[in-house]
Write an enzyme that holds these catalytic residues in place. Structure first.
Site, PDB file in Angstrom:
ATOM      1  N   THR A  10       0.818  -1.220   0.000  1.00  0.00           N
ATOM      2  CA  THR A  10       0.000   0.000   0.000  1.00  0.00           C
ATOM      3  C   THR A  10       0.855   1.276   0.000  1.00  0.00           C
ATOM      4  O   THR A  10       0.327   2.372  -0.109  1.00  0.00           O
ATOM      5  CB  THR A  10      -0.954   0.039   1.219  1.00  0.00           C
ATOM      6  OG1 THR A  10      -0.169  -0.092   2.406  1.00  0.00           O
ATOM      7  CG2 THR A  10      -1.973  -1.093   1.165  1.00  0.00           C
ATOM      8  N   LEU A  78       9.397  -4.528   0.597  1.00  0.00           N
ATOM      9  CA  LEU A  78       9.346  -3.056   0.653  1.00  0.00           C
ATOM     10  C   LEU A  78       8.709  -2.584   1.953  1.00  0.00           C
ATOM     11  O   LEU A  78       8.701  -1.391   2.245  1.00  0.00           O
ATOM     12  CB  LEU A  78       8.526  -2.516  -0.529  1.00  0.00           C
ATOM     13  CG  LEU A  78       8.823  -3.102  -1.916  1.00  0.00           C
ATOM     14  CD1 LEU A  78       7.981  -2.394  -2.972  1.00  0.00           C
ATOM     15  CD2 LEU A  78      10.294  -2.976  -2.262  1.00  0.00           C
ATOM     16  N   ALA A  80       8.102  -1.577   5.731  1.00  0.00           N
ATOM     17  CA  ALA A  80       8.982  -1.051   6.786  1.00  0.00           C
ATOM     18  C   ALA A  80       8.267   0.088   7.506  1.00  0.00           C
ATOM     19  O   ALA A  80       7.292   0.628   6.997  1.00  0.00           O
ATOM     20  CB  ALA A  80      10.276  -0.500   6.175  1.00  0.00           C
ATOM     21  N   SER A  82       8.895   3.462   7.581  1.00  0.00           N
ATOM     22  CA  SER A  82       9.781   4.114   6.606  1.00  0.00           C
ATOM     23  C   SER A  82       9.998   5.602   6.865  1.00  0.00           C
ATOM     24  O   SER A  82      10.763   6.248   6.154  1.00  0.00           O
ATOM     25  CB  SER A  82       9.215   3.926   5.194  1.00  0.00           C
ATOM     26  OG  SER A  82       7.994   4.626   5.085  1.00  0.00           O
ATOM     27  N   SER A 127      18.533   1.429   1.897  1.00  0.00           N
ATOM     28  CA  SER A 127      18.318   2.876   1.820  1.00  0.00           C
ATOM     29  C   SER A 127      19.614   3.670   1.914  1.00  0.00           C
ATOM     30  O   SER A 127      20.549   3.283   2.630  1.00  0.00           O
ATOM     31  CB  SER A 127      17.412   3.281   2.990  1.00  0.00           C
ATOM     32  OG  SER A 127      17.459   4.669   3.209  1.00  0.00           O
ATOM     33  N   GLU A 129      19.867   6.126   3.644  1.00  0.00           N
ATOM     34  CA  GLU A 129      19.980   6.539   5.048  1.00  0.00           C
ATOM     35  C   GLU A 129      21.059   5.731   5.775  1.00  0.00           C
ATOM     36  O   GLU A 129      21.535   6.134   6.825  1.00  0.00           O
ATOM     37  CB  GLU A 129      18.642   6.370   5.768  1.00  0.00           C
ATOM     38  CG  GLU A 129      17.629   7.446   5.457  1.00  0.00           C
ATOM     39  CD  GLU A 129      18.059   8.821   5.933  1.00  0.00           C
ATOM     40  OE1 GLU A 129      18.272   8.997   7.134  1.00  0.00           O
ATOM     41  OE2 GLU A 129      18.182   9.717   5.089  1.00  0.00           O
ATOM     42  N   TYR A 151      15.995   4.345  12.231  1.00  0.00           N
ATOM     43  CA  TYR A 151      15.603   3.816  10.919  1.00  0.00           C
ATOM     44  C   TYR A 151      16.842   3.377  10.136  1.00  0.00           C
ATOM     45  O   TYR A 151      16.901   2.268   9.599  1.00  0.00           O
ATOM     46  CB  TYR A 151      14.829   4.888  10.140  1.00  0.00           C
ATOM     47  CG  TYR A 151      14.604   4.536   8.687  1.00  0.00           C
ATOM     48  CD1 TYR A 151      13.534   3.743   8.301  1.00  0.00           C
ATOM     49  CD2 TYR A 151      15.489   4.975   7.688  1.00  0.00           C
ATOM     50  CE1 TYR A 151      13.333   3.396   6.977  1.00  0.00           C
ATOM     51  CE2 TYR A 151      15.297   4.643   6.360  1.00  0.00           C
ATOM     52  CZ  TYR A 151      14.221   3.853   6.009  1.00  0.00           C
ATOM     53  OH  TYR A 151      14.031   3.512   4.686  1.00  0.00           O
ATOM     54  N   HIS A 181      13.351   8.682  -3.380  1.00  0.00           N
ATOM     55  CA  HIS A 181      12.573   8.652  -4.619  1.00  0.00           C
ATOM     56  C   HIS A 181      11.142   9.041  -4.303  1.00  0.00           C
ATOM     57  O   HIS A 181      10.549   8.555  -3.351  1.00  0.00           O
ATOM     58  CB  HIS A 181      12.691   7.303  -5.320  1.00  0.00           C
ATOM     59  CG  HIS A 181      12.581   6.137  -4.407  1.00  0.00           C
ATOM     60  ND1 HIS A 181      13.602   5.752  -3.552  1.00  0.00           N
ATOM     61  CD2 HIS A 181      11.578   5.278  -4.193  1.00  0.00           C
ATOM     62  CE1 HIS A 181      13.212   4.707  -2.860  1.00  0.00           C
ATOM     63  NE2 HIS A 181      11.979   4.401  -3.227  1.00  0.00           N
ATOM     64  N   ARG A 186       3.676   9.873  -3.061  1.00  0.00           N
ATOM     65  CA  ARG A 186       4.424  10.024  -1.812  1.00  0.00           C
ATOM     66  C   ARG A 186       3.471  10.460  -0.701  1.00  0.00           C
ATOM     67  O   ARG A 186       2.565  11.280  -0.927  1.00  0.00           O
ATOM     68  CB  ARG A 186       5.486  11.113  -2.053  1.00  0.00           C
ATOM     69  CG  ARG A 186       6.595  11.212  -1.045  1.00  0.00           C
ATOM     70  CD  ARG A 186       7.307   9.942  -0.823  1.00  0.00           C
ATOM     71  NE  ARG A 186       8.724  10.126  -0.533  1.00  0.00           N
ATOM     72  CZ  ARG A 186       9.400   9.281   0.221  1.00  0.00           C
ATOM     73  NH1 ARG A 186       8.820   8.239   0.768  1.00  0.00           N
ATOM     74  NH2 ARG A 186      10.691   9.461   0.403  1.00  0.00           N
TER      75      ARG A 186
HETATM   76  P1  GDR Z   1      14.322  11.119   4.375  1.00  0.00           P
HETATM   77  O1  GDR Z   1      12.999  11.839   3.821  1.00  0.00           O
HETATM   78  O2  GDR Z   1      14.471  11.303   5.844  1.00  0.00           O
HETATM   79  O3  GDR Z   1      15.447  11.535   3.502  1.00  0.00           O
HETATM   80  O4  GDR Z   1      13.987   9.568   4.118  1.00  0.00           O
HETATM   81  P2  GDR Z   1      12.138  13.083   4.324  1.00  0.00           P
HETATM   82  O5  GDR Z   1      11.438  13.588   3.110  1.00  0.00           O
HETATM   83  O6  GDR Z   1      11.287  12.749   5.506  1.00  0.00           O
HETATM   84  O7  GDR Z   1      13.236  14.162   4.834  1.00  0.00           O
HETATM   85  C1  GDR Z   1      14.176  14.749   3.967  1.00  0.00           C
HETATM   86  C2  GDR Z   1      14.864  15.886   4.658  1.00  0.00           C
HETATM   87  O8  GDR Z   1      13.935  16.967   4.816  1.00  0.00           O
HETATM   88  C3  GDR Z   1      14.158  17.584   6.082  1.00  0.00           C
HETATM   89  N1  GDR Z   1      12.956  18.305   6.497  1.00  0.00           N
HETATM   90  C4  GDR Z   1      11.748  17.766   6.674  1.00  0.00           C
HETATM   91  N2  GDR Z   1      11.329  16.489   6.497  1.00  0.00           N
HETATM   92  C5  GDR Z   1      10.012  16.231   6.738  1.00  0.00           C
HETATM   93  N3  GDR Z   1       9.577  14.994   6.546  1.00  0.00           N
HETATM   94  N4  GDR Z   1       9.150  17.217   7.173  1.00  0.00           N
HETATM   95  C6  GDR Z   1       9.548  18.508   7.371  1.00  0.00           C
HETATM   96  O9  GDR Z   1       8.761  19.371   7.756  1.00  0.00           O
HETATM   97  C7  GDR Z   1      10.910  18.799   7.094  1.00  0.00           C
HETATM   98  N5  GDR Z   1      11.646  19.940   7.143  1.00  0.00           N
HETATM   99  C8  GDR Z   1      12.883  19.630   6.783  1.00  0.00           C
HETATM  100  C9  GDR Z   1      14.506  16.401   6.974  1.00  0.00           C
HETATM  101  O10 GDR Z   1      15.130  16.867   8.160  1.00  0.00           O
HETATM  102  C10 GDR Z   1      15.419  15.596   6.047  1.00  0.00           C
HETATM  103  O11 GDR Z   1      16.744  16.080   6.132  1.00  0.00           O
HETATM  104  C11 GDR Z   1      13.321   9.108   2.950  1.00  0.00           C
HETATM  105  C12 GDR Z   1      12.379   7.970   3.361  1.00  0.00           C
HETATM  106  O12 GDR Z   1      11.572   7.599   2.245  1.00  0.00           O
HETATM  107  C13 GDR Z   1      13.162   6.747   3.800  1.00  0.00           C
HETATM  108  O13 GDR Z   1      12.250   5.670   4.050  1.00  0.00           O
HETATM  109  C14 GDR Z   1      14.139   6.353   2.682  1.00  0.00           C
HETATM  110  O14 GDR Z   1      14.885   5.226   3.060  1.00  0.00           O
HETATM  111  C15 GDR Z   1      15.045   7.524   2.354  1.00  0.00           C
HETATM  112  O15 GDR Z   1      14.253   8.661   1.985  1.00  0.00           O
HETATM  113  C16 GDR Z   1      15.979   7.202   1.198  1.00  0.00           C
END
Ligand code: GDR
Length: 326
Positions: A10, A78, A80, A82, A127, A129, A151, A181, A186
């Protein structure tokens, strides 16, 4: 007809992968947890060809039953916890599902096995990460890991145990080290979609501001629809292996925000953006940039959607959804 079994059906990648495998003539089984999963109805409507199968990554007997009843040729893990930010608050749950869940799935694959001349092939969603506080730039399959979140730590375990099962038991098991991605599917909690959705709502007068955390980070962002093709390619090779899947470009958080506002025709984006400590993480991954050379050379994989096109696609999608809601 080849048969594929997908956990995390999902989620964003599960949906893209199901669509892709269906177009390739696969019979697709999707693992669904819980007795009344709220996402099941939407999945049935959008992907009527996916057959739901009950199971839970926390429960090995359920995984054994799921594989015995579906007899898949390929398993894509896939599923997790996440969301990196959530993993800081629910570290044990993350370790159990994102980490130990991989071990349980591998054990189920090993025990069920598949036909002697056609053993089950296994894909693990690893990942970027795992690179966390990066040891080199760009990151390749050989770059050491230094995870920065529960994570990331759980994903390192998932990656290592996948390699270990391949080496110990001769399983056809691959780990795809996928960089970020994104796309219209998303979840709204991730930064790209949070931004494009807020931009659409601001444009339509439904929201006044966009509140974010740290913007001083860089990510290698690609399109999810391109990345699921790499997953499938990994399972079609003569030998199992691990691959980095990335664009080879990096973009800052600020660039993402600026581009998204520009796409909606809003120039003075700073007026609408505010930062709040509650969206900052206890430890941050500052700079990710992957080297996809191995995937390009060995799998013949290429990304098709670049970063500006990705942002454009996501803003257009959110404008359409939010206009319809008005
Ligand atoms: P990420 O994705 O942690 O890279 O993991 P995310 O989009 O959550 O964060 C990316 C960066 O943005 C900064 N950030 C914020 N993030 C979110 N979510 N909300 C906010 O308001 C915000 N402001 C700033 C974060 O600090 C971070 O640096 C994703 C996930 O899909 C994982 O499951 C996957 O493994 C990796 O990408 C590759």
């Amino acid at each position: 007809m080849p048969r594929a079994f997908i956990t995390g059906i999902t989620g964003q990648d599960g949906q893209h992968l199901a669509e892709f495998l269906h177009s390739k003539g696969y019979e697709v089984f999707g693992m669904v947890k819980g007795q009344n999963n709220p996402k099941l109805t939407a999945m049935r409507d959008e992907f009527p060809y996916v057959e739901p199968v009950p199971g839970d990554l926390a429960d090995l007997p359920s995984l054994l039953k799921a594989l015995e009843s579906t007899q898949p040729d390929e398993v894509y893990n896939l599923g997790a916890i996440s969301f990196v930010a959530l993993s800081f608050n629910q570290a044990e749950l993350t370790a159990n599902i994102t980490g130990l869940g991989v071990l349980r799935m591998l054990e189920a694959v090993r025990m069920v096995g598949g036909a002697t001349n056609n053993p089950i092939r296994f894909y693990q969603a690893s990942s970027s990460e795992m690179f966390g506080k990066v040891r080199e730039i760009p990151q390749t399959e050989r770059t050491p890991f230094h995870p920065r979140s529960p994570y990331g730590c759980a994903k390192v375990f998932g990656h290592d145990i996948t390699v270990n099962y391949r080496e110990s038991y001769g399983l056809y098991a691959c780990s795809g080290i996928l960089f970020n991605h994104e796309g219209p599917r998303r979840g709204l909690e991730f930064v790209t979609r949070k931004v494009t959705n807020a931009v659409a709502r601001i444009k339509l007068g439904l929201q006044d501001e966009l509140v974010l955390g740290n913007l001083d980070f860089k990510r290698d962002w690609g399109y999810a629809g391109d990345y699921v093709k790499a997953m499938w390619l990994m399972l079609q090779q003569d030998e199992p292996d691990d691959y980095v899947v990335a664009t080879g470009e990096t973009h800052s958080g600020e660039e993402l925000v600026r581009l998204a506002f520009e796409e909606a025709g809003i120039e003075d984006w700073q007026r609408y953006v505010r930062q709040d400590q509650k969206f900052f993480r206890p430890a941050e991954v500052d700079l990710l940039i992957g080297d996809p050379t191995k995937a390009q050379e060995k799998l013949g994989w290429q990304r098709e959607v670049d970063f500006p096109s990705l942002v454009k696609m996501m803003v257009a999608n959110d404008l359409r959804i939010e206009s319809a809601r008005r």
